[in-house]
Motif scaffolding. Sequence first.
Motif, PDB file in Angstrom:
ATOM      1  N   CYS A 184       1.139  -1.528  -0.177  1.00 38.88           N
ATOM      2  CA  CYS A 184       0.043   0.349   0.083  1.00 38.88           C
ATOM      3  C   CYS A 184       0.662   1.336   0.083  1.00 38.88           C
ATOM      4  O   CYS A 184       1.630   1.194   0.766  1.00 38.88           O
ATOM      5  N   PHE A 185       0.786   2.404  -0.916  1.00 40.77           N
ATOM      6  CA  PHE A 185       1.265   3.625  -1.469  1.00 40.77           C
ATOM      7  C   PHE A 185       0.508   4.441  -0.845  1.00 40.77           C
ATOM      8  O   PHE A 185      -0.349   4.621  -1.104  1.00 40.77           O
ATOM      9  N   TYR A 186       1.204   5.719   0.099  1.00 37.20           N
ATOM     10  CA  TYR A 186       0.776   6.293   0.140  1.00 37.20           C
ATOM     11  C   TYR A 186       2.148   7.846  -0.145  1.00 37.20           C
ATOM     12  O   TYR A 186       2.783   8.357   0.372  1.00 37.20           O
ATOM     13  N   LEU A 187       0.512   9.155  -1.144  1.00 36.40           N
ATOM     14  CA  LEU A 187       2.364   9.816  -1.903  1.00 36.40           C
ATOM     15  C   LEU A 187       1.914  10.977  -1.072  1.00 36.40           C
ATOM     16  O   LEU A 187       0.385  11.037  -0.790  1.00 36.40           O
ATOM     17  N   THR A 188       2.464  11.919  -0.498  1.00 33.24           N
ATOM     18  CA  THR A 188       2.391  13.118   0.149  1.00 33.24           C
ATOM     19  C   THR A 188       3.352  14.587  -1.360  1.00 33.24           C
ATOM     20  O   THR A 188       4.558  13.843  -1.556  1.00 33.24           O
ATOM     21  N   LYS A 189       3.216  15.304  -0.417  1.00 37.33           N
ATOM     22  CA  LYS A 189       4.103  16.220  -0.697  1.00 37.33           C
ATOM     23  C   LYS A 189       5.515  16.177  -0.362  1.00 37.33           C
ATOM     24  O   LYS A 189       6.892  16.153  -1.032  1.00 37.33           O
TER      25      LYS A 189
ATOM     26  N   VAL B  48       4.399  16.004  -8.355  1.00 34.59           N
ATOM     27  CA  VAL B  48       4.354  16.320  -6.301  1.00 34.59           C
ATOM     28  C   VAL B  48       5.674  16.917  -6.954  1.00 34.59           C
ATOM     29  O   VAL B  48       6.338  17.566  -5.640  1.00 34.59           O
ATOM     30  N   ILE B  49       6.287  15.729  -7.639  1.00 37.05           N
ATOM     31  CA  ILE B  49       8.221  16.468  -6.894  1.00 37.05           C
ATOM     32  C   ILE B  49       8.631  17.852  -7.739  1.00 37.05           C
ATOM     33  O   ILE B  49       8.672  18.444  -9.218  1.00 37.05           O
ATOM     34  N   LYS B  50       9.254  18.767  -7.101  1.00 35.36           N
ATOM     35  CA  LYS B  50       9.514  19.536  -8.035  1.00 35.36           C
ATOM     36  C   LYS B  50      10.564  20.139  -8.874  1.00 35.36           C
ATOM     37  O   LYS B  50      10.431  20.431 -10.376  1.00 35.36           O
ATOM     38  N   LYS B  51      11.231  19.052  -9.126  1.00 31.76           N
ATOM     39  CA  LYS B  51      11.892  18.697 -10.461  1.00 31.76           C
ATOM     40  C   LYS B  51      11.985  17.532 -10.989  1.00 31.76           C
ATOM     41  O   LYS B  51      12.207  16.505 -10.273  1.00 31.76           O
ATOM     42  N   SER B  52      11.770  17.402 -11.906  1.00 25.29           N
ATOM     43  CA  SER B  52      11.737  15.449 -11.875  1.00 25.29           C
ATOM     44  C   SER B  52      11.655  16.026 -13.924  1.00 25.29           C
ATOM     45  O   SER B  52      11.357  16.393 -14.183  1.00 25.29           O
ATOM     46  N   HIS B  53      12.024  14.862 -13.939  1.00 28.67           N
ATOM     47  CA  HIS B  53      12.550  14.448 -15.188  1.00 28.67           C
ATOM     48  C   HIS B  53      11.290  12.404 -16.026  1.00 28.67           C
ATOM     49  O   HIS B  53      11.944  11.680 -14.550  1.00 28.67           O
ATOM     50  N   TYR B  54      11.166  12.464 -16.568  1.00 28.37           N
ATOM     51  CA  TYR B  54      10.134  11.190 -16.700  1.00 28.37           C
ATOM     52  C   TYR B  54      10.483  10.510 -17.899  1.00 28.37           C
ATOM     53  O   TYR B  54      10.765  10.823 -19.058  1.00 28.37           O
TER      54      TYR B  54
END
Length: 236
Positions: free
Chosen positions: A85-90, A207-213
């Motif tokens: 179970c994953f819980y995503l927050t800032k 959510v991630i401030k700087k992100s590559h995908y």
Amino acid sequence: MHDKENELKFKNDLYNAKVIYQWEAIGRNFGHTLRWIVSIGVPFFGYSLLMLLIQDMAAVPVLFFIGLIMTFVIRYLFLADEHICFYLTKKGIHFTTEQIIPEMAYKVMRGFAWFGVAVSFFAVTIIGPMAFIGAGACALLSFKMTGFKSVPRSSFVYFVDEYTVFDIQKENTFSIISHPHDIYDSCYRLYYFREDRDEIKKQLLQVIKKSHYKIINHPDDIYDYAPFEPSEITKS
């Protein structure tokens, strides 16, 4: 992050932060067929070796029975699927992992444990105090296993600055690698069900401030993008 003075604060902030999005998944360390091959092969190798040593055909039924038990123990206790179970927050992601093991497997293990306790104390009464050292240790171990049950494990990854989000589509997992690597938190196994993939991707990149995908096929492909150095990019 390796700064131990700040690690506790990061963890407390993470667990106290509001959950933005949550999802569940099934984690598998190996394929279904491979797990059965390992579960059958390891006991078979063990009792085949014992047969070569003792060379007594009368022991075959006993060894086969033990090997059969060990096959199911390895498959359903050591190579079980995991419910996550994953819980995503800032602040990051915290998650719980629990093995998917049939309750009958726990009952069997607890039964063997109580049997081990009884045998150990019986050995002490028959052989005498000299057997107490070995039998006592066995009894202590068996007694601990009488309460054998599934216990969820907690883990987390907190977001510090810049990350690359790798979508490993062959395995239905995301990997989040920090920039620079091995200084901030990274997470290699964020499992997902395929129908949840697009929403999880959207939430992570928001959510991630700087992100590559990046979309890749195999976890080893991650290292084709190394080294993971900080940059001045904006969120993509």
